[in-house]
Design a protein around this motif. Structure first.
Motif, short mmCIF file in Angstrom:
data_model
loop_
_atom_site.label_atom_id
_atom_site.label_comp_id
_atom_site.label_asym_id
_atom_site.label_seq_id
_atom_site.Cartn_x
_atom_site.Cartn_y
_atom_site.Cartn_z
N SER A 187 -4.44 2.24 -4.78
CA SER A 187 -3.28 1.10 -3.12
C SER A 187 -4.01 -0.07 -2.66
O SER A 187 -3.07 -1.44 -1.67
N SER A 188 -5.33 0.46 -1.86
CA SER A 188 -6.14 -0.90 -2.23
C SER A 188 -6.18 -2.16 -2.87
O SER A 188 -5.96 -3.43 -1.60
N SER A 191 -2.55 -1.05 -11.69
CA SER A 191 -3.26 -1.55 -10.53
C SER A 191 -5.10 -1.90 -10.48
O SER A 191 -5.36 -2.20 -9.70
N TYR A 238 0.83 -1.53 0.62
CA TYR A 238 0.19 -0.11 -0.19
C TYR A 238 0.48 1.87 -0.02
O TYR A 238 0.35 2.39 -1.15
N PRO A 279 -9.54 4.34 -4.63
CA PRO A 279 -7.81 4.07 -4.33
C PRO A 279 -6.93 2.53 -4.44
O PRO A 279 -7.39 1.24 -5.07
N SER A 298 2.98 1.53 -3.45
CA SER A 298 1.78 2.28 -4.41
C SER A 298 1.58 3.67 -3.95
O SER A 298 1.46 4.45 -5.05
N LEU A 299 1.64 4.47 -3.25
CA LEU A 299 1.52 5.99 -3.03
C LEU A 299 2.06 7.18 -3.46
O LEU A 299 1.88 8.10 -3.77
N TRP A 300 3.43 6.37 -3.99
CA TRP A 300 4.65 7.03 -4.72
C TRP A 300 3.91 7.50 -5.83
O TRP A 300 4.28 7.86 -6.54
N ASN A 329 0.22 6.82 -6.26
CA ASN A 329 -0.99 7.25 -5.80
C ASN A 329 -2.19 6.88 -7.39
O ASN A 329 -2.74 7.56 -7.50
N VAL A 357 -3.18 -2.69 -4.93
CA VAL A 357 -2.30 -3.07 -4.81
C VAL A 357 -1.88 -4.05 -3.85
O VAL A 357 -1.00 -4.96 -3.45
N ALA A 358 -2.22 -3.59 -2.33
CA ALA A 358 -2.31 -4.31 -0.96
C ALA A 358 -2.50 -5.84 -0.88
O ALA A 358 -1.86 -6.94 -1.25
#
Length: 455
Positions: free
Chosen positions: A309-310, A94, A75, A307, A78-80, A82, A312-313
């Motif tokens: 990121s969710s 993603s 998570y 998101p 991936s925020l880099w 976003n 990806v995590a």
């Protein structure tokens, strides 16, 4: 150490690899005042200490399970970037990971063919499932048990759908006889079954309800937000195991990876067995879906920005811990069930307590034996507070008289409900911590009862 720090070194290694994927671009200077950032970050760390110890096994109260280290790291990584998984333009990689992760969830329920996506949690996931149900049966009612999550009745009000609550049996499961009576007298389009109620972890008798569906032809939606992953657990009671085995026969399923799926909040998922329900989501957006002829996730979701990121995590977690019976992920769920059984047995053999239900999953509910319902409730609240002072954090559940009357909890009912103690043993570590948990519970209960006797 309560909080994992060792895994952070892996993030820097992965970030360097991610950065190499963009090394053909010209450099961009990042003007960052590291000292100012550090000062604020340390202030945040101080403020965040004002929390219950959710990751620790002595926290056994609400449905709060720490995300797996791989989920946290993926998570953050991936925020880099976003990414936004509304359209492929905003979340190309993603979005692909989301489709794969959701397909793995569908496969866990026995569906190769499906339509589904991630969303912010069970509330929005259930909203979408009920919205589709309304489109398919626009003038018919939706029913759920009176122990189902309150979100169903509330969402039906939001959607303008008539809602009815079905009474439960003494195990806090939907009463099939009561459901049958409603089906004979009301226009019911959808029945919502709960696979693990919030209060007691009860699983509705899906196999019996499927038999009614053959007669009455209603749509079946499974709210498996809490219990869905227990389909992977082999050591369940026969009736519970049978209910999970039938999940492939329902029309739609909601599951929350941010509960038992080791994910950060918020990560829910809605799945439909029939992909053609995607027609209800159709809309035009001439400025959004232009980079690809592939399906954009925003075209099958009521939410817009979501998101990436969710996704990806979740993908990373399921890559490390595949959703298969007998695997490491399934063994962790089994440990939680074993912990619940051990605590149940200890409570059952103790005259100070009355166990309300035999746990079907990993939630245990028990009452304090008392002369009256009011006294039992007051003692439970005092034990709850005394345990917290010794760092054992439980939860409380207010349950109605009709669920408890046959359990011999009290000698006299001076009120129509009892406040019970409740424990969600969600962490695999709880199995090893049952003895320390019991030692604290035993000690504080003695102290509370002694004070009660002396007052």
């Amino acid at each position: 150490m309560v909080l994992d720090e060792a895994s952070l070194a892996l993030l820097q290694t992965a970030l360097k690899r991610l950065n190499k994927g963009f090394n053909t671009l010209p450099d961009v200077e990042h003007d960052l005042d590291l000292e100012a950032v550090e000062n604020v970050l340390l202030e945040v760390a101080g403020r965040m200490q004002d929390n219950y110890p959710y990751p620790h096994p002595l926290y056994a109260g609400q449905m709060l399970k720490p995300p797996a280290p791989i989920a946290r790291l993926a998570y953050m990584l991936s925020l880099w970037i976003n990414p936004n998984n509304h359209a492929l333009d905003g979340g190309k990689a993603s979005s692909a990971l989301e489709k794969e992760a959701v397909a793995d969830l569908a496969k866990m329920f026995g569906w190769e063919r499906h339509l589904g996506h991630l969303c912010s949690g069970g509330t929005v996931a259930n909203l979408e499932a009920l919205w589709v149900a309304k489109n398919l049966h626009p003038s018919q009612k939706i029913v759920a048990s009176n122990q189902a999550h309150y979100t169903h009745s509330r969402l039906c009000r939001v959607l303008g759908i008539p809602f009815l609550a079905v009474p439960c049996n003494s195990r806090a499961q939907m009463d099939v006889g009561e459901l049958k009576q409603l089906l004979e007298t009301e226009e019911i389009g959808t029945v919502v079954i709960t696979m693990g109620t919030t209060a007691t972890g009860s699983v509705d008798p899906l196999a019996e309800i499927l038999e009614l569906q053959k007669i009455y032809g209603f749509r079946l939606h499974a709210d498996a937000a809490y219990g869905g992953y227990f389909r992977l657990v082999e050591d369940l009671a026969p009736e519970t195991k049978q209910a999970f085995a039938c999940l492939n026969q329902v029309d739609s399923i909601v599951i929350d990876p941010h509960k038992h799926g080791l994910q950060p909040y918020g990560c829910g998922c809605v799945l439909f067995q029939d992909p053609t329900v995607g027609r209800f989501y159709h809309h035009d957006s001439p400025y959004t879906y232009f980079s690809s002829d592939e399906l954009h996730l925003g075209e099958i979701s009521l939410e817009c920005s979501r998101p990436g990121s969710s996704a990806v995590a979740l993908w990373a977690t399921q890559r490390l811990f595949p959703l298969v019976p007998g695997g490491e992920f399934a063994r962790g769920l089994n440990q939680s069930c074993q912990a619940a059984k051990i605590l149940f047995n200890k409570l059952q053999q103790d005259s100070r307590f009355r166990v309300v239900f035999s746990p079907e999953l990993d939630i245990v509910v028990w009452a304090v034996y008392g002369g009256t319902a009011g006294q039992s409730s007051r003692l439970a609240q005092e034990i709850f507070k005394a345990a917290a002072r010794e760092n054992l954090h439980l939860a409380l559940a207010n349950l109605p008289r009709y669920l408890l009357e046959s359990q011999g909890v009290v000698m006299e009912w001076d009120q129509d409900s009892i406040t019970c103690l409740r424990s969600c043993l969600m962490k695999p570590e709880h199995l090893a911590w049952i003895e320390p948990i019991w030692a604290i519970l035993d000690r504080v209960t003695d102290a509370v009862l002694k004070d009660e006797g002396g007052s």
